[in-house]
Design a protein around this motif. Structure first.
Motif, PDB file in Angstrom:
ATOM      1  N   ASN A  36       0.850  -1.196   0.000  1.00 23.60           N
ATOM      2  CA  ASN A  36       0.000   0.000   0.000  1.00 23.60           C
ATOM      3  C   ASN A  36       0.880   1.238   0.000  1.00 23.60           C
ATOM      4  N   GLY A  37       1.211   1.664  -1.192  1.00 21.03           N
ATOM      5  CA  GLY A  37       2.147   2.765  -1.325  1.00 21.03           C
ATOM      6  C   GLY A  37       1.555   3.956  -2.036  1.00 21.03           C
ATOM      7  N   ILE A  38       2.115   4.330  -3.164  1.00 20.63           N
ATOM      8  CA  ILE A  38       1.770   5.542  -3.889  1.00 20.63           C
ATOM      9  C   ILE A  38       0.389   5.394  -4.526  1.00 20.63           C
ATOM     10  N   ARG A  39      -0.445   6.393  -4.354  1.00 18.78           N
ATOM     11  CA  ARG A  39      -1.792   6.341  -4.904  1.00 18.78           C
ATOM     12  C   ARG A  39      -1.771   6.851  -6.342  1.00 18.78           C
ATOM     13  N   ASN A  40      -2.326   6.072  -7.253  1.00 13.98           N
ATOM     14  CA  ASN A  40      -2.373   6.423  -8.668  1.00 13.98           C
ATOM     15  C   ASN A  40      -3.826   6.299  -9.104  1.00 13.98           C
ATOM     16  N   GLY A  41      -4.594   7.367  -8.941  1.00 14.69           N
ATOM     17  CA  GLY A  41      -6.014   7.279  -9.240  1.00 14.69           C
ATOM     18  C   GLY A  41      -6.688   6.412  -8.189  1.00 14.69           C
ATOM     19  N   LYS A  42      -7.323   5.341  -8.606  1.00 13.23           N
ATOM     20  CA  LYS A  42      -7.999   4.438  -7.675  1.00 13.23           C
ATOM     21  C   LYS A  42      -7.101   3.277  -7.271  1.00 13.23           C
ATOM     22  N   ARG A  43      -5.984   3.146  -7.928  1.00 11.64           N
ATOM     23  CA  ARG A  43      -5.101   2.003  -7.704  1.00 11.64           C
ATOM     24  C   ARG A  43      -3.859   2.433  -6.938  1.00 11.64           C
ATOM     25  N   ARG A  44      -3.353   1.574  -6.097  1.00  7.46           N
ATOM     26  CA  ARG A  44      -2.123   1.883  -5.368  1.00  7.46           C
ATOM     27  C   ARG A  44      -0.954   1.124  -5.990  1.00  7.46           C
ATOM     28  N   LEU A  45       0.115   1.858  -6.244  1.00  8.83           N
ATOM     29  CA  LEU A  45       1.335   1.246  -6.759  1.00  8.83           C
ATOM     30  C   LEU A  45       2.253   0.917  -5.593  1.00  8.83           C
ATOM     31  N   PRO A  46       3.109  -0.082  -5.744  1.00  2.07           N
ATOM     32  CA  PRO A  46       4.050  -0.412  -4.667  1.00  2.07           C
ATOM     33  C   PRO A  46       4.960   0.767  -4.348  1.00  2.07           C
ATOM     34  N   LYS A  47       5.206   0.971  -3.063  1.00  3.69           N
ATOM     35  CA  LYS A  47       6.068   2.069  -2.620  1.00  3.69           C
ATOM     36  C   LYS A  47       7.484   1.538  -2.420  1.00  3.69           C
ATOM     37  N   PRO A  48       8.465   2.089  -3.148  1.00  2.00           N
ATOM     38  CA  PRO A  48       9.834   1.593  -2.986  1.00  2.00           C
ATOM     39  C   PRO A  48      10.494   2.142  -1.722  1.00  2.00           C
ATOM     40  N   VAL A  49      11.293   1.323  -1.086  1.00  4.00           N
ATOM     41  CA  VAL A  49      12.096   1.743   0.059  1.00  4.00           C
ATOM     42  C   VAL A  49      13.556   1.564  -0.349  1.00  4.00           C
ATOM     43  N   ILE A  50      14.266   2.680  -0.458  1.00  3.97           N
ATOM     44  CA  ILE A  50      15.658   2.652  -0.908  1.00  3.97           C
ATOM     45  C   ILE A  50      16.541   2.319   0.286  1.00  3.97           C
ATOM     46  N   ARG A  51      17.445   1.352   0.094  1.00  6.56           N
ATOM     47  CA  ARG A  51      18.309   0.899   1.187  1.00  6.56           C
ATOM     48  C   ARG A  51      19.761   0.883   0.730  1.00  6.56           C
ATOM     49  N   PHE A  52      20.666   1.002   1.715  1.00  8.23           N
ATOM     50  CA  PHE A  52      22.101   0.982   1.447  1.00  8.23           C
ATOM     51  C   PHE A  52      22.802   0.049   2.420  1.00  8.23           C
ATOM     52  N   THR A  53      23.885  -0.559   1.958  1.00  9.16           N
ATOM     53  CA  THR A  53      24.737  -1.351   2.829  1.00  9.16           C
ATOM     54  C   THR A  53      25.739  -0.406   3.469  1.00  9.16           C
ATOM     55  N   CYS A  54      25.795  -0.425   4.804  1.00  8.48           N
ATOM     56  CA  CYS A  54      26.637   0.520   5.537  1.00  8.48           C
ATOM     57  C   CYS A  54      27.557  -0.229   6.498  1.00  8.48           C
ATOM     58  N   ARG A  55      28.706   0.384   6.766  1.00  6.92           N
ATOM     59  CA  ARG A  55      29.659  -0.154   7.749  1.00  6.92           C
ATOM     60  C   ARG A  55      29.783   0.846   8.897  1.00  6.92           C
ATOM     61  N   CYS A  56      29.619   0.335  10.098  1.00 10.45           N
ATOM     62  CA  CYS A  56      29.776   1.165  11.297  1.00 10.45           C
ATOM     63  C   CYS A  56      31.277   1.324  11.574  1.00 10.45           C
ATOM     64  N   ASP A  57      31.626   2.330  12.334  1.00 10.21           N
ATOM     65  CA  ASP A  57      33.031   2.558  12.685  1.00 10.21           C
ATOM     66  C   ASP A  57      33.616   1.384  13.468  1.00 10.21           C
ATOM     67  N   CYS A  58      32.759   0.615  14.162  1.00  4.42           N
ATOM     68  CA  CYS A  58      33.250  -0.533  14.927  1.00  4.42           C
ATOM     69  C   CYS A  58      33.422  -1.774  14.047  1.00  4.42           C
ATOM     70  N   GLY A  59      32.969  -1.724  12.772  1.00  7.72           N
ATOM     71  CA  GLY A  59      33.181  -2.825  11.843  1.00  7.72           C
ATOM     72  C   GLY A  59      31.929  -3.600  11.457  1.00  7.72           C
ATOM     73  N   ILE A  60      30.812  -3.381  12.124  1.00  8.99           N
ATOM     74  CA  ILE A  60      29.564  -4.089  11.819  1.00  8.99           C
ATOM     75  C   ILE A  60      29.017  -3.588  10.487  1.00  8.99           C
ATOM     76  N   ILE A  61      28.523  -4.514   9.646  1.00  9.28           N
ATOM     77  CA  ILE A  61      27.923  -4.162   8.361  1.00  9.28           C
ATOM     78  C   ILE A  61      26.437  -4.509   8.414  1.00  9.28           C
TER      79      ILE A  61
END
Length: 92
Positions: A36-61
């Motif tokens: 249930n994402g972006i509304r397009n008239g009467k129909r809802r299109l999937p809502k994208p969630v942009i994600r990134f791979t990150c490294r913490c300063d302590c080394g955890i990814i």
């Protein structure tokens, strides 16, 4: 299902190499889509969630959402909280 109204991945802001708190963005991760994402008239299109791979300063990814990085909701993997708690408690 047509995804023509969703953001073009080629126009995506490149965050690779940038730091957010203790996170350093090292790569982009696959997007996830909510039903249930972006509304397009009467129909809802999937809502994208942009994600990134990150490294913490302590080394955890970990994979972190772009919104959490940009708003400061995620500053570290949890190591920052532990350091702040140890500093607040002081020497025993």
């Amino acid at each position: 299902m047509q995804l023509q109204n969703l953001k073009d991945p080629t126009k995506r802001i490149d965050l690779i190499g940038q730091k957010f708190g203790r996170w350093t963005v090292i790569d982009s991760a696959p997007d996830i889509y909510y039903k249930n994402g972006i509304r397009n008239g009467k129909r809802r299109l999937p809502k994208p969630v942009i994600r990134f791979t990150c490294r913490c300063d302590c080394g955890i990814i970990k994979i972190i959402k772009k919104t959490q990085l940009k708003t400061g909701k995620s500053m570290s993997c949890g190591c920052l909280f532990l350091e702040l708690m140890k500093a607040r408690r002081g020497p025993l």
